[in-house]
Design an enzyme around this catalytic site. Structure first.
Site, PDB file in Angstrom:
ATOM      1  N   CYS A 271       3.587 -13.140   7.921  1.00 20.03           N
ATOM      2  CA  CYS A 271       3.069 -12.214   6.691  1.00 20.03           C
ATOM      3  C   CYS A 271       4.043 -13.119   5.452  1.00 20.03           C
ATOM      4  CB  CYS A 271       3.239 -10.938   6.529  1.00 20.03           C
ATOM      5  SG  CYS A 271       4.973 -10.492   7.045  1.00 20.03           S
TER       6      CYS A 271
ATOM      7  N   ASP B 203      -2.975  -9.494   0.979  1.00 15.84           N
ATOM      8  CA  ASP B 203      -2.078  -9.212   1.930  1.00 15.84           C
ATOM      9  C   ASP B 203      -2.925  -9.495   3.265  1.00 15.84           C
ATOM     10  OD1 ASP B 203      -1.406  -7.431   4.277  1.00 15.84           O
ATOM     11  OD2 ASP B 203      -0.719  -5.777   2.884  1.00 15.84           O
TER      12      ASP B 203
ATOM     13  N   HIS C  27       6.818  -5.860   6.356  1.00 15.66           N
ATOM     14  CA  HIS C  27       5.364  -6.806   5.888  1.00 15.66           C
ATOM     15  C   HIS C  27       5.677  -7.321   4.307  1.00 15.66           C
ATOM     16  CE1 HIS C  27       1.459  -7.944   6.316  1.00 15.66           C
ATOM     17  NE2 HIS C  27       1.047  -7.260   5.104  1.00 15.66           N
TER      18      HIS C  27
END
Length: 220
Positions: free
Chosen positions: A179, A126, A109
């Site tokens: 991401c 995030d 991630h």
């Protein structure tokens, strides 16, 4: 249409190791560029090249002064402490910049930390709303040590704000693969002092646009 053709050609057949763009002492191969296909995970090479494109663009008048660490900085810092990364900034005065970007790779991630020296804050972005308070703390400690080493000046914790952005504050990804693109676009919008207005629906377009930008070594 010419743009679409170039993007298709970049994704097309060819040796995986063929270099499609070279700048900033970095190379992006055809295999790297293919991580920008829909649903693929971006790799370090694409992330680091894009961060350099941001720094390059922001040298122009009217943009905040930006410095971006590469994706290997944070793991080095966490494994070896300040002494392991002290030399990374021997030609850079971080405290003459407005914004510092730190790409964070959490195994599978990507996230982003933004150190805003103008406003004295550190924020963690995030796209899956994971908590980054601890990461912000580690980077503030780094900044304190850097300030002491380079300026003989102690940063006061009471003057700084550390904040992990929550899901209602920033756009969130709608799948398990975007991401890296989110992280790059957070950085792009913040580097222009623009509100972050994109959504997960923009990702297919952003992926294509990033291919073109990397090949042409300039941001649109």
């Amino acid at each position: 249409q010419a743009m679409e053709r170039e993007i298709s050609a970049a994704f097309g057949t060819g040796a995986p190791g063929e270099v499609v763009s070279s700048a900033f002492k970095l190379q992006v191969t055809r295999e790297d560029i293919r991580t920008l296909r829909d649903r693929a995970w971006l790799n370090d090479e694409v992330i680091n090249f894009y961060m350099n494109l941001l720094m390059e663009r922001n040298k122009k008048d009217g943009y905040p002064a930006v410095y971006a660490f590469n994706s290997f900085f944070y793991p080095k810092l966490t494994s070896g402490g300040y002494s392991a990364v002290k030399r990374w900034t021997r030609n850079v005065d971080l405290f003459k910049r407005d914004l510092i970007f730190v790409p964070i790779h959490l195994r599978v991630h990507w996230a982003l930390v933004v150190i805003d020296l103008r406003r004295k804050n550190i924020k963690y972005y995030d796209s899956m709303a994971q908590n980054g308070n601890n990461i912000c703390q580690i980077l503030f400690q780094y900044l304190k040590e850097e300030s002491l080493a380079k300026r003989n000046l102690d940063l006061s914790s009471s003057e700084w704000t550390l904040h992990s952005m929550e899901s209602h504050e920033i756009p969130q990804q709608m799948n398990g693969s975007d991401c890296g693109v989110f992280m790059c676009k957070y950085a792009d919008f913040i580097a222009r002092d623009k509100p972050i207005t994109f959504t997960g629906c923009d990702m297919p377009y952003f992926r294509k646009r990033m291919v073109w930008e990397i090949i042409h070594q300039q941001l649109i």
